[in-house]
Design an enzyme around this catalytic site. Structure first.
Site, PDB file in Angstrom:
ATOM      1  N   LYS A  82       0.821  -1.222   0.000  1.00  0.00           N
ATOM      2  CA  LYS A  82       0.000   0.000   0.000  1.00  0.00           C
ATOM      3  C   LYS A  82       0.847   1.261   0.000  1.00  0.00           C
ATOM      4  O   LYS A  82       0.455   2.266  -0.577  1.00  0.00           O
ATOM      5  CB  LYS A  82      -0.872   0.066   1.257  1.00  0.00           C
ATOM      6  CG  LYS A  82      -2.029  -0.867   1.276  1.00  0.00           C
ATOM      7  CD  LYS A  82      -2.863  -0.657   2.525  1.00  0.00           C
ATOM      8  CE  LYS A  82      -2.138  -0.886   3.829  1.00  0.00           C
ATOM      9  NZ  LYS A  82      -1.704  -2.262   4.096  1.00  0.00           N
TER      10      LYS A  82
ATOM     11  N   GLY B 217       3.831  -0.728   8.483  1.00  0.00           N
ATOM     12  CA  GLY B 217       5.116  -0.310   7.916  1.00  0.00           C
ATOM     13  C   GLY B 217       4.933  -0.081   6.441  1.00  0.00           C
ATOM     14  O   GLY B 217       4.678  -1.015   5.692  1.00  0.00           O
TER      15      GLY B 217
ATOM     16  N   GLN C 169      -2.587  -2.176   7.945  1.00  0.00           N
ATOM     17  CA  GLN C 169      -2.790  -3.636   7.983  1.00  0.00           C
ATOM     18  C   GLN C 169      -3.656  -4.043   6.786  1.00  0.00           C
ATOM     19  O   GLN C 169      -3.534  -3.440   5.735  1.00  0.00           O
ATOM     20  CB  GLN C 169      -3.426  -4.075   9.314  1.00  0.00           C
ATOM     21  CG  GLN C 169      -2.482  -3.979  10.499  1.00  0.00           C
ATOM     22  CD  GLN C 169      -2.341  -2.585  11.058  1.00  0.00           C
ATOM     23  OE1 GLN C 169      -3.321  -1.908  11.296  1.00  0.00           O
ATOM     24  NE2 GLN C 169      -1.128  -2.141  11.280  1.00  0.00           N
TER      25      GLN C 169
END
Ligand code: IMP
Length: 440
Positions: A19, A43, A231
């Protein structure tokens, strides 16, 4: 002022779909990027002109000077992690500031992660008899627990020294007692904690504002907001593979509660899926690969956690899970990442259905026992066995790679808008219909 189209962008699987790069590429089309859930457990790796940035809390949008970044109320904020990220960005030459005319804003309603959250999490994860989740050890779960328990500290209260002192004293007393009694943990010192966090609060203060007002004003003024998930959908506290999930609403619904912008203002939903699947931490993974192909994907795809460095588990594309993810998010567009990682696969199995007790099904079980009963049914597609790295037009992909994507699109129920063919900003294919949506 007419409303232009905002968008929610989120991971369609268990996180790490790439992403970061996609938000970075798309942020050129948006005025504001707002994070709505999670914390520094995420992250996001972004590579710009060969330079690597790993952002954990701050939305990647701020890498473009004309784009504002917002950390919404749904996020759990570790002030130390936030300040060290700001420092890193400034050292890289990005003049990140808050306040009027600034670029980065933190919700006054976001919850604060404090050291006792990490203490409790580490102790609980390793305690005998507890289900080990394989968390990132950032204190995320315990911080959300305190939020829901109505016992948390919000950013607005962090900025109030006397409230902060009282909160830390009371919380340390309680958490130290529990951690010592249950896990034998050494107590944390509230005085030292107060001093550190009061200092951090002073540095954080210029960034803090009512971000719900900021975002709604921006949309009313005709600006476009990208709501950035962290996430992935299958780690969502309600819809994910519970209990092997994170503690927040990572699905599109979380963008509403996590920013204070209502559902009619969300625009569209973009799901980011890898061309295959990975997962870190424990939990079910029906298409997990247990032979040397996993190592090939892991090595080519650099499948090691951006936050913890853990090797990621690798598997083939799981269409029942992707369809489920598209359903719970009302995903309209898909972005397929890491296409080039499969360049050397001679054959590519894709799971089209599950078989349970000899019957084909598309139902995603709610319980872990249900996952144990699943037998994935694969269709094997031919690999393209040549490089797709850096290809920027769909028609220039090898035919077999085009066929793979067409198959994925047809079976998943959402349209492919973009394909990523390498880690750099420029190694991206944008399909014309998606480009049109983005420019609306
Ligand atoms: P927590 O979010 O640290 O509580 O971890 C809960 C689960 O979510 C663990 O399986 C983690 O590995 C996973 N997780 C949390 N953040 C990420 C992420 O950004 N990418 C992939 N997995 C994540």
């Amino acid at each position: 002022m007419t409303q232009r189209k905002s968008a929610v962008i989120l991971g369609a699987q268990w996180g790490d779909e790439g992403k970061g790069k996609i938000v970075d590429v798309l942020s050129g089309h948006f005025d504001v990027v707002a994070r709505y859930a999670g914390g520094h457990n995420a992250g996001h790796t972004v590579i710009i002109s060969g330079k690597r940035f790993v952002l954990q809390l701050i939305p990647c949008g701020v890498l473009r000077p004309e784009c504002k970044g917002v950390i919404g109320n749904g996020v759990v904020l570790d002030p130390m992690a936030f300040l060290s990220e700001v420092k890193k960005l400034r050292e890289a030459g990005l003049p990140i500031e808050g306040g009027p005319g600034g670029q980065l804003f933190v919700s006054n309603r976001a919850q604060v992660i404090l050291p006792y959250h990490r203490m409790i999490e580490l102790a609980a994860e390793n305690a005998p008899g507890r289900t080990k989740i394989g968390t990132t050890s950032r204190g995320i779960g315990p911080a959300y627990e305190d939020k829901m328990h109505r016992n948390g500290l919000r950013v607005v209260d962090l900025l109030n020294p006397s409230l902060l002192r009282t909160h830390i004293n009371n919380a340390c007393h309680e958490k130290n007692t529990i951690a010592h009694a249950l896990f034998g943990t050494e107590p944390l010192d509230p005085k030292q904690m107060y001093e550190e966090y009061a200092r951090a609060a002073e540095q954080l203060a210029p960034f803090v504002t009512d971000t719900a007002v900021l975002l709604n004003d921006a949309i009313r003024a005709g600006q476009k907001v990208m709501f950035e998930g962290a996430q992935g959908a299958l780690l969502d506290i309600d819809h994910g593979t519970y209990p092997f999930v994170t503690s927040s609403s990572s699905t599109a619904g979380g963008a509403v509660t996590g920013t204070g912008v209502g559902p009619t203002r969300m625009g569209t939903v973009i799901g980011v899926t890898k061309a295959y699947v990975t997962r870190v931490g424990e939990g079910p993974f029906p298409t997990e690969i247990n032979d040397s192909s996993a190592e090939l994907l892991r090595a080519r795809g650099q499948e090691y956690g951006a936050v913890t460095g853990r090797p990621r588990r690798c598997g083939w594309l799981d269409l029942p899970l992707l369809r489920y993810s598209n359903m719970i998010n009302s995903t309209e567009w898909l972005v397929v990442t890491k296409m080039d990682v499969m360049d050397e696969c001679a054959e590519i199995p894709v799971c089209t259905h599950y078989k349970v007790d000899g019957k084909l099904t598309d139902t995603i079980p709610a319980d872990m026992r249900g996952f144990d009963l699943i037998e994935p049914v694969f269709t094997t597609l031919k690999g393209w066995s040549c490089s797709t790295e850096g290809v920027t037009e769909f028609e220039r992909l090898p035919l077999l790679a085009q066929e793979y994507l067409t198959f994925l699109e047809k079976e998943s129920g959402a349209r492919i808008g973009m394909v990523s063919t390498g880690p750099d900003r420029d190694q991206t294919i944008t399909l014309p219909a998606f480009a049109e949506t983005l420019s609306a």
